[in-house]
Design a protein around this motif. Structure first.
Motif, PDB file in Angstrom:
ATOM      1  N   ILE B   2       0.833  -1.199   0.000  1.00 30.44           N
ATOM      2  CA  ILE B   2       0.000   0.000   0.000  1.00 30.44           C
ATOM      3  C   ILE B   2       0.872   1.255   0.000  1.00 30.44           C
ATOM      4  O   ILE B   2       1.808   1.367   0.774  1.00 30.44           O
ATOM      5  CB  ILE B   2      -0.931  -0.008   1.237  1.00 30.44           C
ATOM      6  CG1 ILE B   2      -1.961  -1.149   1.101  1.00 30.44           C
ATOM      7  CG2 ILE B   2      -1.639   1.315   1.388  1.00 30.44           C
ATOM      8  CD1 ILE B   2      -2.880  -1.302   2.288  1.00 30.44           C
ATOM      9  N   TYR B   4       1.327   4.731   1.116  1.00 28.54           N
ATOM     10  CA  TYR B   4       0.765   5.573   2.176  1.00 28.54           C
ATOM     11  C   TYR B   4       0.066   6.821   1.665  1.00 28.54           C
ATOM     12  O   TYR B   4      -0.922   7.271   2.210  1.00 28.54           O
ATOM     13  CB  TYR B   4       1.872   6.042   3.135  1.00 28.54           C
ATOM     14  CG  TYR B   4       2.319   4.984   4.089  1.00 28.54           C
ATOM     15  CD1 TYR B   4       1.395   4.152   4.708  1.00 28.54           C
ATOM     16  CD2 TYR B   4       3.658   4.821   4.388  1.00 28.54           C
ATOM     17  CE1 TYR B   4       1.809   3.179   5.599  1.00 28.54           C
ATOM     18  CE2 TYR B   4       4.082   3.855   5.280  1.00 28.54           C
ATOM     19  CZ  TYR B   4       3.150   3.035   5.886  1.00 28.54           C
ATOM     20  OH  TYR B   4       3.561   2.096   6.767  1.00 28.54           O
ATOM     21  N   ASN B   5       0.634   7.408   0.630  1.00 31.25           N
ATOM     22  CA  ASN B   5       0.085   8.676   0.168  1.00 31.25           C
ATOM     23  C   ASN B   5      -1.191   8.502  -0.633  1.00 31.25           C
ATOM     24  O   ASN B   5      -1.795   9.467  -1.051  1.00 31.25           O
ATOM     25  CB  ASN B   5       1.130   9.424  -0.666  1.00 31.25           C
ATOM     26  CG  ASN B   5       2.265   9.866   0.208  1.00 31.25           C
ATOM     27  OD1 ASN B   5       2.037  10.494   1.237  1.00 31.25           O
ATOM     28  ND2 ASN B   5       3.483   9.495  -0.171  1.00 31.25           N
ATOM     29  N   THR B   7      -3.718   6.259   0.523  1.00 29.46           N
ATOM     30  CA  THR B   7      -4.724   5.570   1.325  1.00 29.46           C
ATOM     31  C   THR B   7      -5.772   6.531   1.872  1.00 29.46           C
ATOM     32  O   THR B   7      -6.925   6.206   1.954  1.00 29.46           O
ATOM     33  CB  THR B   7      -4.090   4.857   2.528  1.00 29.46           C
ATOM     34  OG1 THR B   7      -3.371   5.810   3.275  1.00 29.46           O
ATOM     35  CG2 THR B   7      -3.183   3.746   2.087  1.00 29.46           C
ATOM     36  N   ARG B   8      -5.309   7.698   2.274  1.00 28.85           N
ATOM     37  CA  ARG B   8      -6.244   8.701   2.793  1.00 28.85           C
ATOM     38  C   ARG B   8      -5.730  10.011   2.242  1.00 28.85           C
ATOM     39  O   ARG B   8      -4.692  10.498   2.686  1.00 28.85           O
ATOM     40  CB  ARG B   8      -6.253   8.693   4.321  1.00 28.85           C
ATOM     41  CG  ARG B   8      -7.443   9.401   4.917  1.00 28.85           C
ATOM     42  CD  ARG B   8      -7.626   9.017   6.381  1.00 28.85           C
ATOM     43  NE  ARG B   8      -6.373   9.142   7.096  1.00 28.85           N
ATOM     44  CZ  ARG B   8      -6.122  10.084   8.016  1.00 28.85           C
ATOM     45  NH1 ARG B   8      -7.048  10.951   8.349  1.00 28.85           N
ATOM     46  NH2 ARG B   8      -4.968  10.134   8.622  1.00 28.85           N
ATOM     47  N   LEU B  10      -5.523  13.749   1.687  1.00 28.58           N
ATOM     48  CA  LEU B  10      -5.903  14.979   2.385  1.00 28.58           C
ATOM     49  C   LEU B  10      -5.558  16.179   1.524  1.00 28.58           C
ATOM     50  O   LEU B  10      -4.684  16.107   0.664  1.00 28.58           O
ATOM     51  CB  LEU B  10      -5.145  15.066   3.713  1.00 28.58           C
ATOM     52  CG  LEU B  10      -5.337  13.884   4.658  1.00 28.58           C
ATOM     53  CD1 LEU B  10      -4.410  13.993   5.858  1.00 28.58           C
ATOM     54  CD2 LEU B  10      -6.786  13.799   5.117  1.00 28.58           C
ATOM     55  N   HIS B  87     -10.822   8.609   1.238  1.00 26.71           N
ATOM     56  CA  HIS B  87     -10.136   7.365   1.610  1.00 26.71           C
ATOM     57  C   HIS B  87     -10.164   6.366   0.457  1.00 26.71           C
ATOM     58  O   HIS B  87     -11.176   6.248  -0.233  1.00 26.71           O
ATOM     59  CB  HIS B  87     -10.853   6.656   2.771  1.00 26.71           C
ATOM     60  CG  HIS B  87     -10.967   7.441   4.038  1.00 26.71           C
ATOM     61  ND1 HIS B  87     -10.344   7.057   5.196  1.00 26.71           N
ATOM     62  CD2 HIS B  87     -11.659   8.564   4.365  1.00 26.71           C
ATOM     63  CE1 HIS B  87     -10.647   7.900   6.173  1.00 26.71           C
ATOM     64  NE2 HIS B  87     -11.444   8.825   5.694  1.00 26.71           N
ATOM     65  N   TYR B  90      -9.275   0.199   1.100  1.00 28.02           N
ATOM     66  CA  TYR B  90      -8.465  -1.028   0.992  1.00 28.02           C
ATOM     67  C   TYR B  90      -9.079  -2.202   1.756  1.00 28.02           C
ATOM     68  O   TYR B  90      -9.038  -3.341   1.295  1.00 28.02           O
ATOM     69  CB  TYR B  90      -7.052  -0.784   1.517  1.00 28.02           C
ATOM     70  CG  TYR B  90      -6.130  -0.110   0.531  1.00 28.02           C
ATOM     71  CD1 TYR B  90      -5.650  -0.809  -0.584  1.00 28.02           C
ATOM     72  CD2 TYR B  90      -5.727   1.199   0.713  1.00 28.02           C
ATOM     73  CE1 TYR B  90      -4.792  -0.193  -1.481  1.00 28.02           C
ATOM     74  CE2 TYR B  90      -4.860   1.823  -0.185  1.00 28.02           C
ATOM     75  CZ  TYR B  90      -4.401   1.121  -1.277  1.00 28.02           C
ATOM     76  OH  TYR B  90      -3.552   1.722  -2.160  1.00 28.02           O
ATOM     77  N   GLY B  91      -9.620  -1.918   2.948  1.00 24.03           N
ATOM     78  CA  GLY B  91     -10.193  -2.982   3.761  1.00 24.03           C
ATOM     79  C   GLY B  91     -11.401  -3.611   3.077  1.00 24.03           C
ATOM     80  O   GLY B  91     -11.537  -4.837   3.009  1.00 24.03           O
TER      81      GLY B  91
END
Lengths: 466, 466
Positions: B2, B4-5, B7-8, B10, B87, B90-91
């Motif tokens: 994943i 990081y930048n 996933t959520r 902002l 978001h 992913y889950g």
């Protein structure tokens, strides 16, 4: 003229802390050990391993100054809610008549987590380590339900079972929290239950027994002992929980740095000490190293349960049923039953050993406030900042307001930072009672403290042995 | 692995939109006017000014493609909760077995606002304009309480009075929402009340009358007519509300651009149409200009109240009591009383004229889902993403899941973006009923729709006149 970039300070996902800050190697005196309630001797790691997740036990006694946050765990933080915002409380400042740049109030907003408080910071960590060690179930107790919700969420994220013993009075009064836990796949039992020996003795006498946190802890500990794939999980007090919460303080540090602010006062409510611990540890370490020697750190307790303000610094059981380890801490005595204030998270008889030591050594201080002035402050915060604080968090709001007004009176410059540990969407009754004028104040009488502290049921602990 | 930048995603506070996007000048047919219920003729602005805040009336008919967001208002957005996160789910993707980069699900998280939904986006705007115009009170109705909470919050932020008529059944069942409104200084009355002529006729017959949204609207409109310093406030349906919500879609655009994603499908639930309108308008405008012609826009309705899926596109009253303006829209008839589904925000007989026109012109489409499959999807979302969605928002979750599974079956690449319009902390009963297995499905029978649409109480409206 408000500077947009200084009203709500955000960090990039990749600025989420990579390590936890461990204060143990920097404490002015060595950390006291967990004591085995059976023999009064320091609990050997094997005993602790049978109760808590193994990595957490190792963290409990680690002397490493930084402990890396596992990649997979950090990934979930980033995916879901971390880093959390740091807000400048412009609305509150205006209401207090301190508009300007001399006195500034900031708050770290931990209410944006999925269950509405800082508790998932450790719940996710404990669930992660349990999963990794092959543990398939975590068991805990919960009062108002904030910790139970967080652990349910954490366990669900790592696909392990979660069982929560919820004090029956809350089980009946707060159906929302219970449903939230169940939505996250947890088993929730009203405590006392007939599922454990500890619970059964109460349940059989009275199936409607309202329960207490003490009984619920006993049930959870007993349940966790049944299987070598189950562990007991704690949401506050112990070193490793405060360690996991240091993401809060590290983010605050980075956020304040972005706007060139040096804090003068850090404020947090304290029940077991986890949110204040998380906020202040990275700063307290600096203070212990001679950096920012004038920084004040203030813990806020309810007048109904002022463990640090009015308790003794002694060895005491972590739970009322004497099944959990004995800790050296400020305590009102493990038999003490606090009055039914709405801030259920602050109704704990003891205090984190880390906070106890730092208070003794005057690295930090503590104050007490009454329930009505706390909820009144919470309401002022809701009206001016838009977020309804949990009753626990409203204690920090009240103290931040007092600090600001004092600075105003004294013509001081002051940067105040507090932790908004959670929102109050599940605690609306407290606000209702305040609004209709029947919220009650409880002050703990000195004789009651003496009585609670006089419990003679402690094994002999010989401190020269460690 | 994943990133990081991604996933959520902002945005910086200064990336909060500076304008609202007005779709009116780009609509394929001219917007239909609001009709005066008294004479069947287009309501002159003076009449509308007496009901709604003046700037909102001007925005309702504006042909400017962009309308600047006033500085003071934008400042409050930035201080409190905007921009909201986007978001990557992913889950949820993992749970659906679509891990990888072919099918991606994103959600815009409007649940992080102070009252837990997208509603403050327009509540703050309406309160701001009212304050500026010297209006000192806004009056509205609320069903489940989401809109009432948002307007209470908005009015409190700008220090004007707020009065909410809350359907009595909800007033009694949802004490939490009521306390939240009062915490924000609002007056909340159970409707029908004895405070208005419209309410009194019901109240005097039965002081326990459960009420309806129709009666509550009549009470609010009547109350607002009493003073020339009071106005009626609406939380959905009309053009200016959808306009205020376009901050959602503009932020999503900027967020997707940061990660180089072109959306294939936009999904939102629709009751009056405000959150879907806010999400899709900036994209629909592009589509009308020939940019991204293949973008699908899907509105999700409950099977219990499928205004667009099963209603007619006709002139109809905005309220059951025929006091509010008449609009041309998809409707099930103003006398239609929807079954008591938990998604109270989707229990409206009509649909925003903007959404009605875009649906007629095939710029967007709509689907329906059953309550049980919706809540089941909401629960899957909570378990995989950690946020418990409001029952309204769970409609969008269900459709996003269906879109993803369809794409998987067809081996298609697809980027799905939906609006998570609010959290479900005040709607836990819906989840409880699902968990214990007594949640009910309601399907609206065709004959009932025909009956509701057969109401003969409409003035003659001559469309050749405008």
């Amino acid at each position: 003229m408000i500077d947009y970039n200084k009203t709500r300070i955000l960090l990039d996902p990749n600025e989420t802390p990579k390590d936890w800050v461990n204060i143990l190697p920097d404490l002015p005196v060595p950390m006291t050990p967990l004591i085995n309630p059976m023999d009064g001797k320091p609990a050997p790691p094997e005993l602790a391993f049978a109760i808590f997740p193994k990595q957490c036990v190792l963290q409990e006694i680690s002397q490493e100054p930084l402990i890396p946050i596992p990649k997979e765990l950090r990934e979930i933080f980033v995916r879901t809610y971390r880093p959390t915002p740091l807000h400048r409380a412009y609305g509150l400042e205006k209401e207090l008549g301190i508009e300007g740049e001399d006195i500034k109030i900031f708050y770290k907003n931990e209410s944006v987590s999925p269950t509405g408080s800082h508790k998932p910071n450790t719940a996710l960590a404990q669930a992660y380590y349990s999963k990794k060690d092959g543990v398939n179930e975590l068991i805990t107790e919960t009062g108002a339900g904030q910790w139970g919700s967080a652990l349910s969420y954490g366990c669900n994220m790592f696909d392990i079972k979660c069982t929560v013993y919820m004090v029956r009075a809350s089980f009946l009064q707060k159906p929302g929290r219970k449903i939230l836990m169940r939505a996250f796949n947890a088993q929730v039992h009203a405590s006392p239950s007939k599922l454990t020996d500890s619970g059964k003795s109460y349940y059989e006498k009275d199936p409607e027994h309202p329960g207490s946190l003490g009984i619920a802890i006993s049930e959870a500990v007993e349940h966790s002992m049944r299987s070598d794939k189950a562990r007991y999980s704690l949401g506050s007090v112990v070193n490793f929980v405060l360690l996991h919460q240091t993401v809060i303080g590290q983010e605050v540090k980075a956020q304040l740095k972005k706007i060139n602010i040096e804090p003068d006062v850090l404020v947090g409510c304290m029940g077991g000490g986890s949110n204040l611990g998380g906020l202040m540890i990275p700063f307290a370490r600096d203070k212990l190293h001679g950096i920012s020697p004038d920084l004040e750190i203030v813990g806020v307790e309810p007048r109904a349960c002022p463990s640090v303000n009015k308790g003794d610094y002694i060895w005491d059981y972590g739970d009322s049923a004497k099944k959990a380890p004995i800790l050296k801490m400020f305590t009102l005595g493990h038999n003490f039953i606090p009055s039914p204030i709405h801030a259920g998270g602050l109704r704990y008889h003891g205090m984190a050993p880390i906070i106890s030591i730092l208070t003794r050594k005057k690295i930090m201080s503590s104050v007490m406030h009454h329930q009505t002035e706390v909820i009144e402050s919470g309401l002022m915060f809701a009206k001016t900042e838009g977020i309804l604080p949990a009753p626990e968090a409203a204690h920090a709001v009240k103290e931040a307001i007092d600090q600001a007004l004092k600075a105003k009176e004294n013509n001081e410059k002051k940067n105040i930072v507090f932790c908004l540990s959670g929102h109050g969407f599940f605690d609306l009754l407290a606000y209702k009672e305040f609004l209709v004028g029947n919220l009650v104040d409880y002050e703990l009488p000195t004789e009651e403290i003496q009585k609670a502290l006089a419990a003679p049921d402690m094994p002999n602990i010989d401190e020269t042995n460690f």
